[in-house]
Design an enzyme around this catalytic site. Structure first.
Site, short mmCIF file in Angstrom:
data_model
loop_
_atom_site.label_atom_id
_atom_site.label_comp_id
_atom_site.label_asym_id
_atom_site.label_seq_id
_atom_site.Cartn_x
_atom_site.Cartn_y
_atom_site.Cartn_z
N ASP A 333 -12.43 14.34 11.29
CA ASP A 333 -13.29 13.19 11.84
C ASP A 333 -12.33 12.03 12.00
O ASP A 333 -11.14 11.96 11.30
CB ASP A 333 -14.69 12.73 11.28
CG ASP A 333 -14.56 12.31 9.61
OD1 ASP A 333 -13.27 12.29 9.47
OD2 ASP A 333 -15.45 11.86 9.14
N ASP A 335 -12.46 8.01 10.39
CA ASP A 335 -13.40 6.98 9.50
C ASP A 335 -12.82 5.65 9.73
O ASP A 335 -11.78 5.30 9.78
CB ASP A 335 -13.23 7.35 8.12
CG ASP A 335 -13.56 8.90 7.94
OD1 ASP A 335 -14.54 9.15 8.00
OD2 ASP A 335 -12.53 9.71 7.75
N ASP A 423 -17.00 8.04 11.96
CA ASP A 423 -17.84 7.45 10.63
C ASP A 423 -17.66 6.10 10.57
O ASP A 423 -16.22 5.72 10.50
CB ASP A 423 -17.65 8.18 9.63
CG ASP A 423 -18.22 9.65 9.28
OD1 ASP A 423 -18.98 9.87 10.06
OD2 ASP A 423 -17.68 10.38 8.27
#
Ligand code: DCT
Ligand code: MG
Length: 499
Positions: A333, A335, A423
């Site tokens: 992902d 962040d 995120d």
């Protein structure tokens, strides 16, 4: 963030029976529990040293149990001491400091538990010292936060194997060996070159007998049979598959496995299974979000978030964090930390930014968690899985045209876009340094920072704050360097934190 169990579980330490601790003076060091090994020391000297330590506010246990944190011995024969320790059936043995009497005498002189240094350790990895040879002292710290670990891993052949064992222990909730293999992998990742023979590991910390046996197999045969057995195990394969779905943790995976489900089609066809919103998105975008995100894609997402954040709040602050800040080429992902110099406005900044992404048609999924941060509830003694800042777990649509060099797409994919997990976390500005340090990772680096703070400095560290238990005060920090300085640690750059 949900692909694997997130944090180390707090060490379970049963409170010892109070009766076993004779308190001669006020206990000053609640977190340190000594056990003095009688072998070689003798019972009268042991009694004397016990009384001495207690008079200085140390807790000395009469019985060796899981409660003990520091085992002190005058037995300089590491092998016989370790052979004995291993027969004591201690689950937490890998977590205990096994120390030379010098640590004890230094601590008595200082009137407090001194920091454990490599020279104090009695390592179970040391070969038997024969006459005429001198044992060399390890220069590699047992704490990842005292090692420099770049993204280049020269020992992948070993660490990949250890990671399979770690995952399997996690699925089976076996904590001791799980942690031991995590630490061993982390030590190997910090080495400047590949381990070619077992002899090269003799001065390294955190490598126990089990670890070395696996390494020996890999050196000899190029593979480990124990690892291969796990890889071909149906339960392992199924749990691994299920937990690869966004929103599916080990508990859910286990539940589905127990019901006899073995594949995604089994799950999707089972009318009794109700997927939550996160899991539905996880299945919907499975192909995209299970494929690695490239650095170029992370960079493109940085531009998108930057626009969304600054469109509404010109003085907003945006920082890339997680694996990409550590210089990794790929991640699961991306962040980011977003905040504003105006205290109390950070949460609104986050919701406004999400709204902006939504208006642009980029928001494929959003799980928003409002802030539950309350400085008056700190410090927390038990590290929690998640910090308390406002945050969101997103799936965003990323257009290929925005990525330099194009998307990291599957062969034959002609959509021209892909879904990516992002995120965002939004701490108040005065917590920024702590949040940045915590979210930069790696997880093992963070785990060892907290362990070092607690064990060596009597301080409590988390993503919100650093608390000094001796001074009974919180330590302010505006940069990560301030935090390392408070901990008395050399500064480690983000790209050296790939522990
Ligand atoms: N983190 C944290 N608290 C959590 C989860 C994570 O403080 N509950 C920190 C540790 C690492 C960092 O946030 C980012 O987490 P991940 O994205 O899961 O890890 P990563 O290092 O960025 O690796 P990946 O490439 O897999 O994203
Ligand atoms: Mg990440």
């Amino acid at each position: 963030m949900f692909h694997a169990p997130i944090v180390p579980r707090a060490r379970k330490r049963s409170r010892p029976a109070e009766a076993s601790v004779t308190r001669r003076a006020e206990v000053k060091f609640e977190d340190v529990r000594l056990y003095l090994v009688e072998r070689k020391m003798g019972s009268s000297r042991r009694s004397f040293l016990t009384e001495l330590a207690r008079s200085k506010g140390f807790i000395v246990e009469d019985v060796l149990s899981e409660a003990v944190t520091h085992v002190v011995s005058e037995d300089c024969q590491a092998s016989s001491l370790w052979t004995w320790l291993k027969t004591c059936g201690l689950k937490d043995l890998p977590m205990m400091h096994v120390l030379d009497i010098r640590w004890f005498t230094d601590s008595m002189r200082e009137g407090r538990p001194v920091a454990v240094e490599t020279r104090h350790l009695i390592q179970d990895t040391l070969p038997t010292v024969t006459e005429g040879t001198t044992p060399t002292v390890s220069t590699v710290s047992q704490y990842a936060c005292q090692r420099r670990t770049t993204p280049e891993n020269n020992n992948k052949i070993f660490t990949d194997a250890f990671e399979v064992l770690v995952e399997n222990y996690e699925f089976n909730e076996i904590e001791g060996p799980c942690l031991a293999f995590k630490r061993a992998a982390s030590v190997l990742k910090s080495l400047p070159s590949a381990v070619q023979c077992l002899g090269a590991t003799k001065d390294l910390p955190c490598l126990g007998e089990h670890t070395k046996a696996i390494m020996e197999e890999i050196i000899q045969c190029g593979r480990s049979f124990a690892v291969e057995k796990i890889l071909s195990d149906e339960r392992y394969q199924t749990l691994k598959l299920f937990t690869s779905v966004f929103g599916v943790g080990p508990k859910t995976a286990e539940k589905w496995y127990r019901r006899g489900l073995r594949s995604f089609s089994h799950i999707l066809a089972d009318p009794s299974i109700r997927l939550n919103r996160m899991q539905q998105s996880g299945f919907l975008h499975y192909g995209d979000i299970s494929r690695a995100v490239s650095k170029a894609e992370a960079h493109a997402l940085g531009n998108i978030i930057d626009e969304a954040v600054h469109a509404i709040t010109p003085d907003a602050i945006l920082a890339l964090t997680g694996g990409f800040r550590r210089g990794k080429e790929f991640g699961h992902d991306v962040d980011f930390i977003v905040t504003t110099p105006v205290l109390g406005k950070e949460e609104q900044l986050l919701t406004n930014s999400i709204e902006r992404l939504k208006q642009q048609g980029l928001l494929l999924y959003c799980e928003y968690q409002a802030s539950i941060f309350d400085m008056s509830k700190l410090p927390t003694h038990r590290f929690e899985a998640m910090d308390h800042f406002a945050k969101c777990f997103l799936i965003l649509r990323l257009e290929g045209s925005q990525v330099e060099g194009g998307l990291n797409s599957a062969a034959g994919d002609s959509r021209g876009w892909r879904a990516v997990r992002v995120d965002l976390v939004s701490p108040p500005m005065d917590r920024y340094a702590y949040a940045l340090l915590g979210w930069t990772g790696s997880r093992q680096f963070e785990r060892d920072l907290r362990r070092f703070a607690q064990k060596e400095r009597r301080m409590l560290l988390d993503n919100h704050a650093l608390y000094d238990k001796t001074k009974k005060e919180f330590l302010a920090a505006t940069t990560e360097k301030d935090i390392f300085a408070h901990l008395g640690l050399e500064y480690i750059e983000p790209w050296q934190r790939n522990a």
